[in-house]
Design a protein around this motif. Sequence first.
Motif, short mmCIF file in Angstrom:
data_model
loop_
_atom_site.label_atom_id
_atom_site.label_comp_id
_atom_site.label_asym_id
_atom_site.label_seq_id
_atom_site.Cartn_x
_atom_site.Cartn_y
_atom_site.Cartn_z
N SER A 239 1.20 7.39 -6.36
CA SER A 239 0.03 8.23 -6.65
C SER A 239 0.12 9.60 -5.98
N GLY A 240 1.29 9.93 -5.42
CA GLY A 240 1.49 11.27 -4.89
C GLY A 240 1.25 11.46 -3.42
N PHE A 241 1.20 10.37 -2.65
CA PHE A 241 0.97 10.47 -1.21
C PHE A 241 2.23 10.10 -0.44
N ALA A 242 2.43 10.74 0.70
CA ALA A 242 3.51 10.36 1.62
C ALA A 242 2.87 9.57 2.75
N VAL A 243 3.29 8.32 2.91
CA VAL A 243 2.65 7.44 3.88
C VAL A 243 3.64 7.01 4.96
N THR A 244 3.26 7.26 6.21
CA THR A 244 4.01 6.76 7.35
C THR A 244 3.33 5.48 7.83
N PHE B 103 -8.90 -6.05 -0.61
CA PHE B 103 -9.37 -4.93 -1.42
C PHE B 103 -8.38 -4.68 -2.56
N GLU B 104 -8.89 -4.01 -3.57
CA GLU B 104 -8.04 -3.59 -4.68
C GLU B 104 -7.37 -2.27 -4.32
N PRO B 105 -6.07 -2.13 -4.51
CA PRO B 105 -5.40 -0.86 -4.21
C PRO B 105 -6.06 0.33 -4.88
N ARG B 106 -6.59 0.12 -6.08
CA ARG B 106 -7.25 1.23 -6.78
C ARG B 106 -8.48 1.71 -6.03
N VAL C 211 0.83 -1.21 0.00
CA VAL C 211 0.00 0.00 0.00
C VAL C 211 0.86 1.26 0.00
N VAL C 212 1.90 1.27 0.84
CA VAL C 212 2.79 2.43 0.92
C VAL C 212 3.42 2.72 -0.45
N GLU C 213 3.90 1.69 -1.12
CA GLU C 213 4.53 1.87 -2.43
C GLU C 213 3.51 2.33 -3.47
N TYR C 214 2.33 1.75 -3.44
CA TYR C 214 1.30 2.11 -4.41
C TYR C 214 0.85 3.56 -4.22
#
Length: 239
Positions: free
Chosen positions: A26-31, A109-112, A19-22
Amino acid sequence: MTTPQLLMIEDDQRLAQMVVEYLAQSGFAVTHAGDGAGGMAALERQLPDLVILDLMLPDADGLELCRRIRALPGAAGKVPVLMLTAKGDPMDRIIGLELGADDYLPKPFEPRELLARIRAVLRRRGEGGLAGGAEPARGLRFGSLEIDRDARTVTVAGQAAELTSYQFDLLVAMAERAGRVLTRDQIMEAVRGRELEAFDRSIDVHMGRIRAAIEADPKNPKRILTVRGVGYVFAKQQD
């Protein structure tokens, strides 16, 4: 444009990495935090734009964690929570919404779909939840009920009413249409993003939470009225 900051509290390391990589693509920074304690520590350091919260964690119950997130100073109603769970029971979904989750996505779930739901929640938060291009009034007042769209706050007789981001948008959407009977589908369309899942019961749950926050007697509401067999109406004349 500022990069949206997300916090994912999830003990499945493989899923979290995917999820973090996906989302990064898509333009998000995930911790990422692998348990409830790590998630709360991250929240206390800095409030993100959205929390992705797993319901089943090794050291904490996700529902209780959702309560704790809502109780954090400055987080109530301002940090959306998207809840993930392996459980498919609709009652779990309802409980999650009642405790303050803004959206709910069962595993697998689908990442999309996750991406689409995140964007929908953030869009509602950023746009104030109204469809259409008209510039809304900065503030709304109905008797002792005051809604500040810019600050995204609600007060009743000067006392703050705690609502989630999604519940605030629902209230604004209905207040802007005061006196007009709205079906559940029309309400979901007004705040956008719910086209992904026509889950009428979620609207009823949220309406119950809004009533609890703004009504003197939630069991005998005067502001948000149920129109049996149709939907809801926000009363023009109030206290």
